[in-house]
Enzyme design. Structure first.
Site, PDB file in Angstrom:
ATOM      1  N   GLY A  22       0.609  -1.310   0.091  1.00 33.88           N
ATOM      2  CA  GLY A  22      -0.053  -0.018  -0.081  1.00 33.88           C
ATOM      3  C   GLY A  22       0.820   1.150   0.056  1.00 33.88           C
ATOM      4  O   GLY A  22       0.382   2.272  -0.120  1.00 33.88           O
ATOM      5  N   PRO A  69       7.508   7.279  -5.126  1.00 36.53           N
ATOM      6  CA  PRO A  69       7.564   8.372  -6.235  1.00 36.53           C
ATOM      7  C   PRO A  69       8.040   7.680  -7.481  1.00 36.53           C
ATOM      8  O   PRO A  69       9.030   6.605  -7.602  1.00 36.53           O
ATOM      9  CB  PRO A  69       8.664   9.276  -5.662  1.00 36.53           C
ATOM     10  CG  PRO A  69       8.611   9.153  -4.019  1.00 36.53           C
ATOM     11  CD  PRO A  69       8.389   7.770  -3.947  1.00 36.53           C
ATOM     12  N   GLY A  78      12.895   8.499  -9.633  1.00 40.55           N
ATOM     13  CA  GLY A  78      14.067   8.868  -8.495  1.00 40.55           C
ATOM     14  C   GLY A  78      15.311   9.403  -9.330  1.00 40.55           C
ATOM     15  O   GLY A  78      15.641   9.344 -10.234  1.00 40.55           O
ATOM     16  N   LEU A  79      16.200   9.844  -8.299  1.00 42.97           N
ATOM     17  CA  LEU A  79      17.560  10.406  -8.870  1.00 42.97           C
ATOM     18  C   LEU A  79      18.517   8.967  -8.436  1.00 42.97           C
ATOM     19  O   LEU A  79      18.649   8.674  -7.478  1.00 42.97           O
ATOM     20  CB  LEU A  79      17.835  11.485  -8.109  1.00 42.97           C
ATOM     21  CG  LEU A  79      19.375  12.452  -8.641  1.00 42.97           C
ATOM     22  CD1 LEU A  79      19.020  12.792  -9.982  1.00 42.97           C
ATOM     23  CD2 LEU A  79      19.819  13.311  -7.509  1.00 42.97           C
ATOM     24  N   GLY A  80      19.290   8.669  -9.482  1.00 40.29           N
ATOM     25  CA  GLY A  80      20.179   7.712  -9.323  1.00 40.29           C
ATOM     26  C   GLY A  80      21.406   8.365  -8.595  1.00 40.29           C
ATOM     27  O   GLY A  80      21.463   9.735  -8.988  1.00 40.29           O
ATOM     28  N   ASP A 118      17.935   6.887  -5.220  1.00 46.54           N
ATOM     29  CA  ASP A 118      18.496   5.483  -5.439  1.00 46.54           C
ATOM     30  C   ASP A 118      19.918   5.174  -4.886  1.00 46.54           C
ATOM     31  O   ASP A 118      20.798   5.669  -5.794  1.00 46.54           O
ATOM     32  CB  ASP A 118      18.409   4.818  -6.816  1.00 46.54           C
ATOM     33  CG  ASP A 118      18.423   3.357  -6.857  1.00 46.54           C
ATOM     34  OD1 ASP A 118      18.062   2.686  -6.548  1.00 46.54           O
ATOM     35  OD2 ASP A 118      19.741   3.398  -7.658  1.00 46.54           O
ATOM     36  N   TYR A 142      28.406   2.371  -4.103  1.00 47.05           N
ATOM     37  CA  TYR A 142      28.673   3.813  -5.041  1.00 47.05           C
ATOM     38  C   TYR A 142      29.583   4.820  -4.049  1.00 47.05           C
ATOM     39  O   TYR A 142      30.126   5.807  -4.491  1.00 47.05           O
ATOM     40  CB  TYR A 142      27.354   4.668  -4.962  1.00 47.05           C
ATOM     41  CG  TYR A 142      26.317   3.635  -5.985  1.00 47.05           C
ATOM     42  CD1 TYR A 142      26.785   2.726  -6.873  1.00 47.05           C
ATOM     43  CD2 TYR A 142      24.876   4.030  -5.841  1.00 47.05           C
ATOM     44  CE1 TYR A 142      25.808   1.922  -7.328  1.00 47.05           C
ATOM     45  CE2 TYR A 142      23.948   3.416  -6.702  1.00 47.05           C
ATOM     46  CZ  TYR A 142      24.249   2.216  -7.439  1.00 47.05           C
ATOM     47  OH  TYR A 142      23.565   1.359  -8.081  1.00 47.05           O
ATOM     48  N   LYS A 183      21.222  -0.600  -1.056  1.00 46.58           N
ATOM     49  CA  LYS A 183      21.626  -2.105  -1.630  1.00 46.58           C
ATOM     50  C   LYS A 183      22.542  -2.687  -0.657  1.00 46.58           C
ATOM     51  O   LYS A 183      23.699  -2.008  -0.360  1.00 46.58           O
ATOM     52  CB  LYS A 183      21.842  -1.950  -3.233  1.00 46.58           C
ATOM     53  CG  LYS A 183      20.849  -1.045  -3.888  1.00 46.58           C
ATOM     54  CD  LYS A 183      21.204  -1.392  -5.427  1.00 46.58           C
ATOM     55  CE  LYS A 183      20.371  -0.066  -6.052  1.00 46.58           C
ATOM     56  NZ  LYS A 183      20.971   1.198  -6.269  1.00 46.58           N
ATOM     57  N   HIS A 209      21.851  -6.029  -4.197  1.00 50.32           N
ATOM     58  CA  HIS A 209      22.022  -5.578  -5.535  1.00 50.32           C
ATOM     59  C   HIS A 209      22.086  -6.389  -6.735  1.00 50.32           C
ATOM     60  O   HIS A 209      21.872  -6.210  -7.750  1.00 50.32           O
ATOM     61  CB  HIS A 209      23.535  -4.832  -5.239  1.00 50.32           C
ATOM     62  CG  HIS A 209      23.752  -3.682  -6.018  1.00 50.32           C
ATOM     63  ND1 HIS A 209      24.372  -2.614  -5.409  1.00 50.32           N
ATOM     64  CD2 HIS A 209      23.441  -3.283  -7.229  1.00 50.32           C
ATOM     65  CE1 HIS A 209      24.505  -1.592  -6.357  1.00 50.32           C
ATOM     66  NE2 HIS A 209      24.054  -2.275  -7.567  1.00 50.32           N
TER      67      HIS A 209
HETATM   68  N1  LIG Z   1      20.820  -1.892  -9.606  1.00 50.37           N
HETATM   69  C1  LIG Z   1      21.847  -1.777 -10.400  1.00 50.37           C
HETATM   70  O1  LIG Z   1      22.601  -2.696 -10.569  1.00 50.37           O
HETATM   71  C2  LIG Z   1      22.194  -0.566 -10.980  1.00 50.37           C
HETATM   72  C3  LIG Z   1      22.995  -0.660 -12.164  1.00 50.37           C
HETATM   73  C4  LIG Z   1      23.379   0.391 -12.842  1.00 50.37           C
HETATM   74  C5  LIG Z   1      22.749   1.765 -12.147  1.00 50.37           C
HETATM   75  N2  LIG Z   1      22.031   1.821 -11.303  1.00 50.37           N
HETATM   76  C6  LIG Z   1      21.231   3.134 -10.835  1.00 50.37           C
HETATM   77  O2  LIG Z   1      20.502   3.695 -11.611  1.00 50.37           O
HETATM   78  C7  LIG Z   1      20.812   4.896 -11.888  1.00 50.37           C
HETATM   79  C8  LIG Z   1      21.077   5.516 -13.263  1.00 50.37           C
HETATM   80  O3  LIG Z   1      21.820   4.473 -14.118  1.00 50.37           O
HETATM   81  P1  LIG Z   1      22.931   5.406 -14.923  1.00 50.37           P
HETATM   82  O4  LIG Z   1      23.640   6.490 -14.006  1.00 50.37           O
HETATM   83  O5  LIG Z   1      24.095   4.244 -15.114  1.00 50.37           O
HETATM   84  O6  LIG Z   1      22.613   5.814 -16.153  1.00 50.37           O
HETATM   85  P2  LIG Z   1      21.470   6.859 -16.660  1.00 50.37           P
HETATM   86  O7  LIG Z   1      20.677   7.405 -15.854  1.00 50.37           O
HETATM   87  O8  LIG Z   1      20.851   6.083 -17.947  1.00 50.37           O
HETATM   88  O9  LIG Z   1      22.321   7.824 -17.332  1.00 50.37           O
HETATM   89  C9  LIG Z   1      23.098   8.974 -16.782  1.00 50.37           C
HETATM   90  C10 LIG Z   1      23.607   9.863 -17.581  1.00 50.37           C
HETATM   91  O10 LIG Z   1      22.728  10.517 -18.438  1.00 50.37           O
HETATM   92  C11 LIG Z   1      23.246  11.850 -18.237  1.00 50.37           C
HETATM   93  N3  LIG Z   1      21.773  12.691 -18.529  1.00 50.37           N
HETATM   94  C12 LIG Z   1      20.687  12.270 -17.563  1.00 50.37           C
HETATM   95  N4  LIG Z   1      19.731  12.873 -17.875  1.00 50.37           N
HETATM   96  C13 LIG Z   1      19.855  13.731 -18.850  1.00 50.37           C
HETATM   97  C14 LIG Z   1      19.267  14.815 -19.690  1.00 50.37           C
HETATM   98  N5  LIG Z   1      18.074  15.200 -19.385  1.00 50.37           N
HETATM   99  N6  LIG Z   1      19.898  15.258 -20.695  1.00 50.37           N
HETATM  100  C15 LIG Z   1      21.236  14.932 -20.971  1.00 50.37           C
HETATM  101  N7  LIG Z   1      22.047  13.857 -20.384  1.00 50.37           N
HETATM  102  C16 LIG Z   1      21.309  13.366 -19.284  1.00 50.37           C
HETATM  103  C17 LIG Z   1      23.912  12.130 -17.244  1.00 50.37           C
HETATM  104  O11 LIG Z   1      24.767  13.200 -17.407  1.00 50.37           O
HETATM  105  P3  LIG Z   1      24.787  14.502 -16.473  1.00 50.37           P
HETATM  106  O12 LIG Z   1      25.165  14.059 -15.193  1.00 50.37           O
HETATM  107  O13 LIG Z   1      25.708  15.443 -17.323  1.00 50.37           O
HETATM  108  O14 LIG Z   1      23.292  15.161 -16.906  1.00 50.37           O
HETATM  109  C18 LIG Z   1      24.787  10.639 -17.051  1.00 50.37           C
HETATM  110  O15 LIG Z   1      25.994  10.802 -17.709  1.00 50.37           O
HETATM  111  C19 LIG Z   1      22.368   4.995 -11.155  1.00 50.37           C
HETATM  112  O16 LIG Z   1      22.840   6.080 -11.022  1.00 50.37           O
HETATM  113  C20 LIG Z   1      22.282   4.113 -10.102  1.00 50.37           C
HETATM  114  O17 LIG Z   1      21.498   4.685  -9.069  1.00 50.37           O
HETATM  115  C21 LIG Z   1      21.611   0.459 -10.471  1.00 50.37           C
END
Ligand SMILES: NC(=O)c1ccc[n+]([C@@H]2O[C@H](COP(=O)([O-])OP(=O)(O)OC[C@H]3O[C@@H](n4cnc5c(N)ncnc54)[C@H](OP(=O)(O)O)[C@@H]3O)[C@@H](O)[C@H]2O)c1
Length: 338
Positions: free
Chosen positions: A19, A23, A26-28, A56, A61, A89, A122
């Protein structure tokens, strides 16, 4: 938008089986080895002021300590703790029965919180490799997924809920056959599965399985992770933000193609967690989920551009010589044998 900020009432929320309402964006916080912990923490604090309520995080990290100070400021200045959704995680070297609770407590201390909204395993493999290592790195004690072992870890995850340290538990990087076993044996069901999801990797079968079993899909790398480390790149990887369909829609809306990826994700029903430390970008991503939706035709068009292109292949989790990364993902519908 209200005065350049986002009308929070319009941000979608996803209702978990308990329940609780998570949001819908989220912000990675994974800085991909090229953004400092301080920069990520500053983005967290600013993003909260702009309307982000979901962050997240993960111990691996290596920035939870800095993010903790940012969250403390956020709660001190303008938000109640209950308005935030914080995920962390368990890293893969902490699957041991004596390590799970201690590891969660360490994240809580670092994040300066008394509870987490969500705590994920994770990866379903207990194979240690140092952060930042090369793809060829292997743990000397590497093991495949062994369900009985995973359940020992999961029992400790359940205990975290009993102790009131976390409100929900969940998985990440799971496959359908692994999730089937977990759903059969869990006393406390996973509330979400975090998985790679973007227009070039839509994972329709896992996505449908997750949703039809009452879990929320949380989508990582939602814009195709353009800043991911070199070790996570191969020559075959495609770039969703350069796809002509995504670019065409971005041109119609006058937004960056990344924003189209985020809009698609939220509209499809997953929770995207885009990373950014650029204010225009993270504000644009949040604004994207509250502004004019994509048309049905555009949603359909994006459904046709799936390239089945997994970016985070997980090579470092392989457990014996001669394997390929596909072995981690149970592609034939059964858990890859030992
Ligand atoms: N559970 C897992 O195993 C796992 C694995 C990977 C990731 N994650 C989580 O998922 C999150 C997101 O994944 P990710 O960071 O790998 O990839 P992502 O969010 O697909 O890509 C992030 C990149 O995209 C750019 N970006 C974001 N928004 C933008 C926009 N509006 N315009 C232009 N560029 C943009 C960012 O650059 P700028 O900073 O220059 O905007 C950054 O370099 C991670 O931070 C983490 O929290 C979890």
């Amino acid at each position: 938008m209200i005065n350049g900020y986002v009308d929070l009432a319009l941000v979608p929320r996803r209702t978990l089986y308990t329940g609780a309402r998570m949001p819908g964006i989220g912000l990675g916080t994974f800085g991909s080895d090229h953004v400092t912990a301080g920069q990520v923490a500053a983005a967290v604090e600013d993003a909260a002021a702009l309307g982000y309520r979901h962050f997240d995080c993960a111990s691996v990290y290596a920035n939870e300590h800095e993010i903790g100070y940012a969250l403390e400021q956020v709660v001190r200045r303008h938000l109640e703790r209950g308005e935030l959704w914080i995920t962390s995680k368990l890293w893969n070297d902490k699957h041991g029965e004596n390590d799970v609770i201690a590891s969660c407590r360490k994240s809580l201390t670092d994040l300066r919180l008394s509870y987490l909204d969500l705590y994920l395993v994770h990866w379903p493999f207990p194979n240690f490799h140092p952060p930042g290592c090369d793809v060829s790195s292997r743990s000397k004690d590497a093991k495949p997924y062994i369900h009985a072992e995973f359940m020992k870890t999961w029992r400790k995850m359940e205990e975290l809920v009993d102790l009131g340290l976390v409100r929900h538990i969940g998985t990440s990087n799971m496959t359908v056959p692994k999730l089937k076993l977990l759903l059969r044996d869990a006393r406390i069901k996973p509330a979400v599965n975090e998985m790679e999801l973007h227009p070039h990797f839509q994972q329709p079968q896992l996505f449908d399985f997750v949703r039809s079993n009452g879990l929320i899909p949380v989508g990582y790398c939602p814009v195709g992770s353009p800043g991911r480390p070199e070790r996570d790149r191969t020559a075959e990887d495609t770039v969703p933000t350069e796809d002509p369909v995504i670019v065409k829609i971005a041109n119609r809306l006058g937004v960056h193609p990344a924003v189209v990826c985020i809009k698609w994700a939220a509209q499809r029903g997953q929770v995207p967690i885009p990373f950014s430390t650029n204010r225009d970008h993270y504000l644009g991503n949040l604004a994207g989920v509250v502004s004019e939706p994509l048309t049905e035709g555009e949603m359909h068009e994006i459904s046709t551009i799936d390239r089945n292109c997994r970016l985070i292949k997980g090579q470092v989790f392989l457990w014996k010589d001669g394997q390929s990364w596909e072995d981690l993902w149970d592609l034939n519908g059964e858990i890859t044998p030992l």
